[in-house]
Scaffold this active site. Structure first.
Site, PDB file in Angstrom:
ATOM      1  N   ARG A  88      -1.832   0.919  -7.315  1.00  0.00           N
ATOM      2  CA  ARG A  88      -1.054   0.994  -6.072  1.00  0.00           C
ATOM      3  C   ARG A  88       0.439   0.771  -6.285  1.00  0.00           C
ATOM      4  NH1 ARG A  88      -5.199  -1.740  -1.642  1.00  0.00           N
ATOM      5  NH2 ARG A  88      -6.494   0.117  -1.582  1.00  0.00           N
ATOM      6  N   ARG A 114      -4.317  -6.426  -6.980  1.00  0.00           N
ATOM      7  CA  ARG A 114      -5.727  -6.327  -6.598  1.00  0.00           C
ATOM      8  C   ARG A 114      -6.250  -4.900  -6.756  1.00  0.00           C
ATOM      9  NH1 ARG A 114      -8.171  -4.776  -1.652  1.00  0.00           N
ATOM     10  NH2 ARG A 114      -6.159  -4.601  -0.643  1.00  0.00           N
ATOM     11  N   HIS A 134       0.743  -4.977   2.317  1.00  0.00           N
ATOM     12  CA  HIS A 134      -0.683  -4.804   2.604  1.00  0.00           C
ATOM     13  C   HIS A 134      -1.513  -6.045   2.322  1.00  0.00           C
ATOM     14  CE1 HIS A 134      -4.277  -2.478   3.215  1.00  0.00           C
ATOM     15  NE2 HIS A 134      -4.701  -2.619   1.975  1.00  0.00           N
ATOM     16  N   HIS A 156       0.863  -1.181   0.000  1.00  0.00           N
ATOM     17  CA  HIS A 156       0.000   0.000   0.000  1.00  0.00           C
ATOM     18  C   HIS A 156       0.899   1.230   0.000  1.00  0.00           C
ATOM     19  CE1 HIS A 156      -3.168   2.811   0.873  1.00  0.00           C
ATOM     20  NE2 HIS A 156      -4.044   1.845   0.694  1.00  0.00           N
TER      21      HIS A 156
END
Ligand SMILES: Cc1cc2nc3c(=O)[nH]c(=O)nc-3n(C[C@H](O)[C@H](O)[C@H](O)COP(=O)(O)OP(=O)(O)OC[C@H]3O[C@@H](n4cnc5c(N)ncnc54)[C@H](O)[C@@H]3O)c2cc1C
Length: 534
Positions: free
Chosen positions: A288, A381, A346, A243
């Site tokens: 990200r 993701r 993360h 993250h």
């Protein structure tokens, strides 16, 4: 530490044995939702490591992505998920996620989850790489806590049996290689065997392998490591999501500053106060991995900040109460002062390989949520898709098991511990040192930017740590055993993948390569990582 079928030696004659129809390991969104669904047909027992609330789910902030807004549709959600997944998504799983998502979220609302509304209508926000406003949130930035509260309340008022402070160590199998139950350390620190018709692993991720992580202490990858020891196939273990924005104050635990903050207009500034994402496609809301690497680069010359001053100060407090209060605790009023931030581990896109019904490569063994990998997230993701993943694939497991679960086995059928062991020779202080060293290695060498030299070094050092460590029946040691096992697998998978894709970035192979557009697979006993086409 050896690569054995069991983490610790145990004596078959000295174990208390319990029976239940279906065992669910873990009490995050995936475990609880599966339990609620299956409890209509089966007697369910949930075994969970700490208290029922403790999970990644409880800490989730930003929200849950779902195509429920009139301006949105499952097709758009499908498209965004695939784009974020960088060529590695399992398209059929993404279709299920996007199409079944709205029904699953409606059920979550029926179960009592209260998402934020304005003028009595659900309030959708946006996050990185979403083309529509589709992220539902609760209590501003405390979405996971609200979902967990509602699910726990439902479970507490049902026939589901919950065993808290039960640490699952290993899976038990019979001679036909079928999973028949689990070996656990109970809340009084005694070994117990639980036998069932099916075992569903929902033990979450492994953020604790990294020195900097947004994940709570329970995320040591125990379920993934237990599945590996039992011989289940793991998939895509090199794909870790970092993250971009966790609170970064020396001596203060990492704390996530939700992507929704950037979704609402907060901007990233470098040490000179200059915005550095302005010229990058997607800007602050780029994928990200892109934002994390840009921050990493800027951090070489000084602190990076997230500046909330572009959002009205009253809105900051209303929309991000948890972030506001936590930062205030450390002397930062986010509505007035930029927050120092840096990337942190993360989420793992890989995990126990499952099909779209949650079936692993072993009979009677299922997995769901962050510990499982059906390829729905590909190599990266999409923000806020993991809570939805836990819900939707809890339902596909339910549909499969509602038709038929396995048979309850007898204790006599359990394969005993027979392996040869080397003697353990380590001292208490070693545990903390080895754990710290592993986390340091993973962060420095197997983190945001990887290369051949760093990965080779990481592999050699982790193997050395495994040589000097033999776990005893103590939770920190069992966790460390799991962390070392998984660290080594992540390194092997990252080393073999000679390209950059999604969460896996190699400075020596900086671009995606069509030849490598395939899933990695690894199981105990394999000499090498193998590959499966998308
Ligand atoms: C700070 C933070 C913010 C996030 N924000 C979002 C967000 O906004 N939206 C989103 O979609 N995702 C978000 N995520 C990711 C998301 O929260 C997780 O991926 C998701 O909650 C995983 O759910 P799960 O049920 O698979 O696992 P978890 O919720 O982690 O639950 C795992 C359970 O297994 C138990 N367990 C572990 N090991 C053992 C063992 N050995 N024996 C018994 N029990 C065990 C744990 O105690 C826990 O109860 C966030 C994650 C973090 C850390």
């Amino acid at each position: 530490m050896q690569d054995n079928e069991y983490l610790i030696p145990w004596d078959k004659n000295n174990i208390n044995v319990k029976y239940t129809e279906i065992l669910i390991l873990g009490s995050g969104i995936a475990g609880l939702f599966t339990a609620i669904n299956l409890s209509k047909k089966y007697e369910i027992t949930i075994l969970t490591k700490k208290n029922i609330m403790e999970s990644n789910t409880e800490h989730a902030q930003g929200g849950i992505a779902v195509a429920l807004d009139l301006e949105d549709s499952p097709e758009f959600h499908y498209g965004d998920t695939i784009k974020a997944g960088a060529g590695l998504c399992n398209l059929s799983a993404v279709k299920i996620l996007a199409e079944k998502g709205p029904d699953s979220v409606r059920k979550l609302i029926e179960l009592g989850t209260q998402f934020d509304k304005s003028e009595n209508k659900l309030n959708f926000t946006t996050e990185g790489a979403h083309s529509k406003k589709r992220v539902l949130h609760a209590k501003g930035d405390a979405t996971g806590g609200e979902i967990e509260r509602a699910l726990v309340e439902k479970v507490r008022n049902s026939s589901i049996q919950v065993k808290e402070n039960y640490f699952v160590i290993d899976l038990l199998k019979n001679d036909d290689n079928e999973v028949i139950g689990v070996l656990v350390l109970d809340n009084k620190y005694k070994l117990e065997a639980w036998l069932s018709k099916a075992v569903i692993i929902a033990t979450g991720g492994l953020g604790q392998l990294y020195k900097h992580t947004t994940n709570p202490a329970v995320t040591t990858g125990d379920g993934i490591a237990a599945a590996y020891r039992a011989g289940a196939e793991l998939m895509d273990m090199e794909f870790i999501q970092f993250h971009p924005t966790a609170l970064l104050i020396p001596g203060v635990p990492s704390f996530l500053i939700s992507e929704a903050a950037r979704g609402e207009g907060a901007l990233l500034l470098n040490a000179q106060g200059k915005r550095f994402m302005a010229d990058i496609p997607g800007q602050e809301l780029a994928p990200r991995d892109v934002v994390a690497r840009a921050i990493w680069e800027q951090m070489k010359t000084g602190t990076v900040y997230l500046d909330f001053s572009y959002i009205h100060s009253q809105k900051v407090q209303e929309r991000f109460p948890k972030i506001y209060k936590t930062c205030l605790q450390y002397g930062i009023d986010i509505s007035a002062t930029p927050v120092p931030v840096g990337p942190a581990a993360h989420y793992i896109m890989g995990g126990i390989r499952v099909d779209n019904s949650g079936q692993t490569s072993l009979p009677n063994l299922y997995a769901c949520g962050e510990c499982a990998c059906n390829g729905v997230h590909g190599a990266n993701r999409l923000a806020s898709n993991s809570l939805l993943d836990g819900l939707v694939f809890a339902e596909t497991i339910t549909q499969k098991l509602e038709k038929e679960a396995g048979k309850l086995s007898k204790w006599e059928k359990a394969k005993p511990f027979t392996e040869h062991l080397t003697s353990g020779r380590r001292y208490k202080t070693d545990i903390e040192r080895i754990r710290a060293e592993l986390r340091e290695i993973m962060w420095d060498r197997v983190g945001i930017i990887r290369n051949t030299e760093g990965l080779s070094d990481a592999y050699a050092r982790i193997e050395r740590l495994k040589e000097v460590f033999v776990p005893r029946i103590k939770i920190p040691e069992l966790e460390l055993g799991n962390m070392l096992t998984l660290g080594s697998i992540i390194v092997k998978s990252a080393f073999k993948r000679q390209e950059s894709r999604g969460g896996h970035y190699r400075s020596d192979y900086p671009v995606p390569d069509e030849e490598w557009r395939k899933h990695s697979a690894f199981k105990r006993g394999d000499k090498h990582v193998s590959y499966v086409s998308v």
